[in-house]
Design an enzyme around this catalytic site. Structure first.
Site, PDB file in Angstrom:
ATOM      1  N   ARG A 145      13.526  56.982   1.358  1.00  0.00           N
ATOM      2  CA  ARG A 145      14.707  56.122   1.271  1.00  0.00           C
ATOM      3  C   ARG A 145      15.993  56.804   1.721  1.00  0.00           C
ATOM      4  NH1 ARG A 145      17.768  53.185   0.571  1.00  0.00           N
ATOM      5  NH2 ARG A 145      18.120  52.167  -1.411  1.00  0.00           N
ATOM      6  N   ARG A 155      11.848  53.960  -6.958  1.00  0.00           N
ATOM      7  CA  ARG A 155      12.831  55.049  -7.079  1.00  0.00           C
ATOM      8  C   ARG A 155      12.497  56.123  -8.104  1.00  0.00           C
ATOM      9  NH1 ARG A 155      17.543  50.788  -7.524  1.00  0.00           N
ATOM     10  NH2 ARG A 155      15.737  49.842  -8.519  1.00  0.00           N
ATOM     11  N   ASP A 190       9.536  42.892  -0.487  1.00  0.00           N
ATOM     12  CA  ASP A 190      10.354  42.284  -1.536  1.00  0.00           C
ATOM     13  C   ASP A 190      10.162  40.775  -1.511  1.00  0.00           C
ATOM     14  OD1 ASP A 190      12.586  43.123  -3.556  1.00  0.00           O
ATOM     15  OD2 ASP A 190      13.184  41.187  -2.722  1.00  0.00           O
ATOM     16  N   ARG A 246       5.946  47.382  -9.594  1.00  0.00           N
ATOM     17  CA  ARG A 246       6.966  48.220  -8.946  1.00  0.00           C
ATOM     18  C   ARG A 246       6.548  49.694  -8.888  1.00  0.00           C
ATOM     19  NH1 ARG A 246      12.472  46.508  -8.587  1.00  0.00           N
ATOM     20  NH2 ARG A 246      12.479  44.268  -8.340  1.00  0.00           N
ATOM     21  N   TYR A 289      17.252  32.447  -6.613  1.00  0.00           N
ATOM     22  CA  TYR A 289      18.028  33.370  -5.760  1.00  0.00           C
ATOM     23  C   TYR A 289      18.767  32.610  -4.664  1.00  0.00           C
ATOM     24  CZ  TYR A 289      16.122  37.471  -8.048  1.00  0.00           C
ATOM     25  OH  TYR A 289      15.827  38.425  -8.981  1.00  0.00           O
TER      26      TYR A 289
HETATM   27  O1  CP3 Z   1       5.557  46.784  -7.004  1.00  0.00           O
HETATM   28  C1  CP3 Z   1       5.701  47.406  -5.928  1.00  0.00           C
HETATM   29  O2  CP3 Z   1       5.532  48.641  -5.846  1.00  0.00           O
HETATM   30  C2  CP3 Z   1       5.955  46.606  -4.659  1.00  0.00           C
HETATM   31  C3  CP3 Z   1       7.305  46.413  -4.300  1.00  0.00           C
HETATM   32  C4  CP3 Z   1       8.204  45.336  -4.895  1.00  0.00           C
HETATM   33  C5  CP3 Z   1       9.613  45.420  -4.772  1.00  0.00           C
HETATM   34  N1  CP3 Z   1      10.152  44.265  -5.230  1.00  0.00           N
HETATM   35  C6  CP3 Z   1      10.321  46.552  -4.189  1.00  0.00           C
HETATM   36  C7  CP3 Z   1      11.757  46.741  -4.504  1.00  0.00           C
HETATM   37  C8  CP3 Z   1       7.911  44.125  -5.516  1.00  0.00           C
HETATM   38  C9  CP3 Z   1       6.568  43.563  -5.926  1.00  0.00           C
HETATM   39  C10 CP3 Z   1       9.158  43.451  -5.718  1.00  0.00           C
HETATM   40  C11 CP3 Z   1       9.273  42.100  -6.312  1.00  0.00           C
HETATM   41  C12 CP3 Z   1      10.604  41.605  -6.703  1.00  0.00           C
HETATM   42  N2  CP3 Z   1      11.790  41.732  -6.024  1.00  0.00           N
HETATM   43  C13 CP3 Z   1      10.826  40.785  -7.828  1.00  0.00           C
HETATM   44  C14 CP3 Z   1       9.777  40.294  -8.778  1.00  0.00           C
HETATM   45  C15 CP3 Z   1       9.430  41.312  -9.807  1.00  0.00           C
HETATM   46  C16 CP3 Z   1      10.443  41.485 -10.902  1.00  0.00           C
HETATM   47  O3  CP3 Z   1      11.001  42.582 -10.985  1.00  0.00           O
HETATM   48  O4  CP3 Z   1      10.660  40.537 -11.658  1.00  0.00           O
HETATM   49  C17 CP3 Z   1      12.199  40.472  -7.854  1.00  0.00           C
HETATM   50  C18 CP3 Z   1      12.922  39.627  -8.881  1.00  0.00           C
HETATM   51  C19 CP3 Z   1      12.787  41.070  -6.705  1.00  0.00           C
HETATM   52  C20 CP3 Z   1      14.202  40.971  -6.243  1.00  0.00           C
HETATM   53  C21 CP3 Z   1      14.853  42.295  -6.240  1.00  0.00           C
HETATM   54  N3  CP3 Z   1      14.565  43.309  -5.337  1.00  0.00           N
HETATM   55  C22 CP3 Z   1      15.867  42.764  -7.099  1.00  0.00           C
HETATM   56  C23 CP3 Z   1      16.461  41.972  -8.256  1.00  0.00           C
HETATM   57  C24 CP3 Z   1      16.180  44.061  -6.687  1.00  0.00           C
HETATM   58  C25 CP3 Z   1      17.293  44.918  -7.218  1.00  0.00           C
HETATM   59  C26 CP3 Z   1      16.946  45.555  -8.502  1.00  0.00           C
HETATM   60  C27 CP3 Z   1      16.318  46.884  -8.252  1.00  0.00           C
HETATM   61  O5  CP3 Z   1      15.264  47.161  -8.853  1.00  0.00           O
HETATM   62  O6  CP3 Z   1      16.906  47.643  -7.485  1.00  0.00           O
HETATM   63  C28 CP3 Z   1      15.324  44.400  -5.614  1.00  0.00           C
HETATM   64  C29 CP3 Z   1      15.271  45.673  -4.874  1.00  0.00           C
HETATM   65  C30 CP3 Z   1      13.953  46.386  -4.796  1.00  0.00           C
HETATM   66  N4  CP3 Z   1      12.750  45.786  -4.584  1.00  0.00           N
HETATM   67  C31 CP3 Z   1      13.745  47.790  -4.861  1.00  0.00           C
HETATM   68  C32 CP3 Z   1      12.378  48.027  -4.676  1.00  0.00           C
HETATM   69  C33 CP3 Z   1      11.672  49.341  -4.607  1.00  0.00           C
HETATM   70  C34 CP3 Z   1      14.835  48.837  -5.023  1.00  0.00           C
HETATM   71  C35 CP3 Z   1      15.422  49.073  -3.665  1.00  0.00           C
HETATM   72  C36 CP3 Z   1      15.807  50.514  -3.407  1.00  0.00           C
HETATM   73  O7  CP3 Z   1      14.946  51.322  -3.005  1.00  0.00           O
HETATM   74  O8  CP3 Z   1      16.982  50.824  -3.579  1.00  0.00           O
END
Ligand code: CP3
Length: 339
Positions: free
Chosen positions: A36, A27, A72, A23, A147
């Site tokens: 964003r 943010r 994502d 990640r 999911y």
């Molecule tokens: O690593 C990186 O820089 C690449 C981007 C990336 C995102 N999601 C961006 C994201 C990657 C590799 C993911 C994978 C992801 N997404 C997983 C597996 C990794 C883990 O954390 O276990 C999962 C379970 C998700 C599903 C997901 N997406 C959730 C549960 C959430 C909400 C929680 C949160 O962190 O906000 C997201 C949203 C998300 N995915 C954001 C980002 C940058 C936040 C969105 C925003 O900008 O508001």
């Protein structure tokens, strides 16, 4: 290109230990927040110029040795026909969760080039610009299924486990559909130029070893065995330190580890024919720079017997993380591992 990461994945000699942070685009970076402000998260994922821009940000700011595609894991699920939304408070929401044979049969298989063209466009932009390798990624079939069945994040995964235990044939049908989609999706990313791929099994740890072996592992094995191309595959099963013997059977060249196990113990369970990635607790980045350095040194020492080691956090970097500490972490890995 700086190929330190790829060499570490393959167990070849490197001048230092490569590092990236799960990640890493997100943010905690003011530069990400600025992008964003203009677009919502899904629009960002679907706009190649912007997705490429935020993918590059952490490489420039932290000096990581790898970039990971900004996207994502739920993007292909939306392409299978489910309505997806990201809510600020609740995280991802999938409407009309999959609970019966009608909803399973309605799910579409995907043609990545047609259904999610923005992903491959983003990869092509990045491969032309980056000086470091690019990781493509997908959710693992089991994690995507949770999911889809729960309709979002969950605490006890009752709907998922009810389907597994009460209607195993329906569960298998769903998993076969998801696995086929993930194979096509990752293969399209590889064909577009991704240098490695990571499979995120974020919820593997809610399964007992028996259920992991029966209901999750066969699909990951099939997925990894089906991918073509000379690209390392990283399998990250979160919270699965107690079943690394099974995790290894996935066939991945690199196994991702969270912080609940020492690297020494993990290597004992994995043996010396896979490379490892990890495994600093993301919360160490809320400590002092001295503490960060001390913990980095400990992990590097623990990895000394590994076939290859890619330094990473044990899970995603948290939004509250001070950027200067993330920079200090990358610097410490480079400095302390320099050979
Ligand atoms: O690593 C990186 O820089 C690449 C981007 C990336 C995102 N999601 C961006 C994201 C990657 C590799 C993911 C994978 C992801 N997404 C997983 C597996 C990794 C883990 O954390 O276990 C999962 C379970 C998700 C599903 C997901 N997406 C959730 C549960 C959430 C909400 C929680 C949160 O962190 O906000 C997201 C949203 C998300 N995915 C954001 C980002 C940058 C936040 C969105 C925003 O900008 O508001």
């Amino acid at each position: 290109m700086n190929d330190t990461f790829l060499r570490a994945c393959r167990g070849q000699k490197t001048e230092y230990t490569p590092v990236w942070l799960m990640r890493q685009a997100g943010r905690y970076l003011p530069e990400y927040q600025k992008v964003r402000e203009k677009v919502d998260f899904l629009t960002l994922c679907k706009t190649p110029s912007l997705a490429a821009e935020v993918t590059i940000q952490p490489v420039d700011i932290l000096k990581t040795d790898v970039a990971i595609l900004f996207s994502d894991i739920l993007i292909p699920v939306e392409a299978m026909g489910m309505k997806l939304e990201f809510s600020e408070s609740k995280g991802p929401i999938l409407y009309d969760p999959i609970r019966n044979d009608i909803s399973v049969s309605r799910l579409r298989s995907i043609k990545p080039e047609e259904d999610v063209p923005f992903v491959m466009e983003t990869i092509k932009i990045l491969v032309g610009k980056l000086q470091v390798p690019l990781i493509g990624f997908s959710g693992a079939p089991f994690t995507l299924a949770t999911y889809m069945i729960e309709g979002g994040s969950s605490k006890n995964f009752i709907a998922t486990k009810r389907m597994m235990y009460q209607t195993p044939q329906l569960y298998a049908q769903l998993m076969e559909k998801i696995t086929a989609v993930v194979i096509a999706y990752l293969q399209a990313q590889i064909d577009a130029g991704a240098h490695a791929v990571q499979i995120f099994d974020s919820w593997a740890g809610v399964l007992s070893p028996l259920d992991f072996e029966r209901y999750a592992l066969p699909y990951v094995k099939q997925l990894i065995a089906s991918l073509r191309g000379d690209v390392p595959v990283i399998y990250f099963a979160f919270n699965a330190g107690s079943m690394l013997g099974l995790v290894k059977q996935s066939g991945a060249q690199v196994v991702g580890l969270d912080w609940r196990i020492t690297l020494v113990d993990a290597l004992g369970a994995l043996g010396s024919d896979v490379a490892v990635q990890g495994n600093l607790d993301p919360c160490i980045l809320f400590g002092t720079k001295e503490l960060i350095k001390e913990r980095v040194a400990g992990i590097l020492k623990g990895a000394s017997g590994a076939k290859g080691h890619i330094f990473n956090l044990g899970h995603g970097i948290l939004p509250e993380t001070p950027v200067e500490n993330a920079i200090a972490l990358v610097d410490a890995v480079h400095e302390l591992s320099s050979r």
